[in-house]
Design an enzyme around this catalytic site. Structure first.
Site, mmCIF file in Angstrom:
data_model
loop_
_atom_site.group_PDB
_atom_site.id
_atom_site.type_symbol
_atom_site.label_atom_id
_atom_site.label_comp_id
_atom_site.label_asym_id
_atom_site.label_seq_id
_atom_site.Cartn_x
_atom_site.Cartn_y
_atom_site.Cartn_z
ATOM 1 N N GLY A 91 0.818 -1.218 0.000
ATOM 2 C CA GLY A 91 0.000 0.000 0.000
ATOM 3 C C GLY A 91 0.845 1.258 0.000
ATOM 4 O O GLY A 91 0.569 2.209 -0.743
ATOM 5 N N ASP A 92 1.882 1.264 0.833
ATOM 6 C CA ASP A 92 2.779 2.425 0.872
ATOM 7 C C ASP A 92 3.499 2.599 -0.460
ATOM 8 O O ASP A 92 3.679 3.728 -0.934
ATOM 9 C CB ASP A 92 3.798 2.277 2.000
ATOM 10 C CG ASP A 92 3.163 2.339 3.376
ATOM 11 O OD1 ASP A 92 2.103 2.982 3.521
ATOM 12 O OD2 ASP A 92 3.730 1.745 4.314
ATOM 13 N N ALA A 93 3.907 1.494 -1.066
ATOM 14 C CA ALA A 93 4.575 1.572 -2.363
ATOM 15 C C ALA A 93 3.617 2.129 -3.421
ATOM 16 O O ALA A 93 4.012 2.956 -4.247
ATOM 17 C CB ALA A 93 5.093 0.199 -2.781
ATOM 18 N N PHE A 94 2.341 1.676 -3.363
ATOM 19 C CA PHE A 94 1.351 2.207 -4.297
ATOM 20 C C PHE A 94 1.243 3.722 -4.159
ATOM 21 O O PHE A 94 1.289 4.453 -5.154
ATOM 22 C CB PHE A 94 -0.029 1.564 -4.081
ATOM 23 C CG PHE A 94 -1.082 2.188 -4.951
ATOM 24 C CD1 PHE A 94 -1.301 1.719 -6.230
ATOM 25 C CD2 PHE A 94 -1.811 3.277 -4.508
ATOM 26 C CE1 PHE A 94 -2.247 2.327 -7.062
ATOM 27 C CE2 PHE A 94 -2.758 3.901 -5.329
ATOM 28 C CZ PHE A 94 -2.970 3.415 -6.604
ATOM 29 N N GLY A 96 3.379 5.836 -2.932
ATOM 30 C CA GLY A 96 4.620 6.463 -3.402
ATOM 31 C C GLY A 96 4.670 6.559 -4.916
ATOM 32 O O GLY A 96 5.020 7.597 -5.477
#
Length: 137
Positions: A91-94, A96
């Site tokens: 989710g954090d990568a998405f 970002g």
């Protein structure tokens, strides 16, 4: 509640499907995530100069985006199960990847594509480590 208070100041809201469903249930917005996204996008906002964009990720399911009274869905390219290593940080990568697209003035579809790419990249790693160079273009 604190989320509702902060929401007034948000131009972009990111949630996964379980967070979106819980918020929708708590605030009586219904169970259909597309409707929940539309209602959140239309909720009161301090800065009316920009519309609010609501983005709901659903793991390997489509990503829902609501803005200006319209809702769109973006398919996630399936990843073979044998390539899935660890979903921590997806989710954090998405977010970002999406924000990187936004900062480079890409349209929303391209921002979602960048988010999908970043999430797909990170779930093929153990933990949130980068064992190889990221080469998104």
């Amino acid at each position: 509640d604190q989320v509702a208070t902060a929401l007034e100041y948000a131009d972009y809201l990111f949630c996964n499907e379980s967070e979106a469903a819980a918020y929708g249930k708590k605030h009586g917005l219904g169970e259909d995530l597309k409707e929940v996204a539309l209602k959140i996008a239309a909720s009161p906002k301090k800065n009316a100069a920009r519309p609010r964009t609501v983005i709901f990720t659903q793991g390997s399911g489509s990503t829902i985006v609501a803005c200006d009274g319209k809702v769109s869905e973006y398919d996630v390219v399936p990843l073979p199960k044998e390539e899935l290593v660890d979903t921590n940080g997806a989710g954090d990568a998405f977010v970002g990847g999406f924000l990187a697209g936004l900062l480079t003035e890409k349209d929303i579809g391209a921002c979602v594509e960048a988010g999908h790419w970043a999430a797909r990249f990170i779930i093929q790693q153990s933990g949130c480590t980068l064992t190889k160079a990221c080469e998104y273009k």
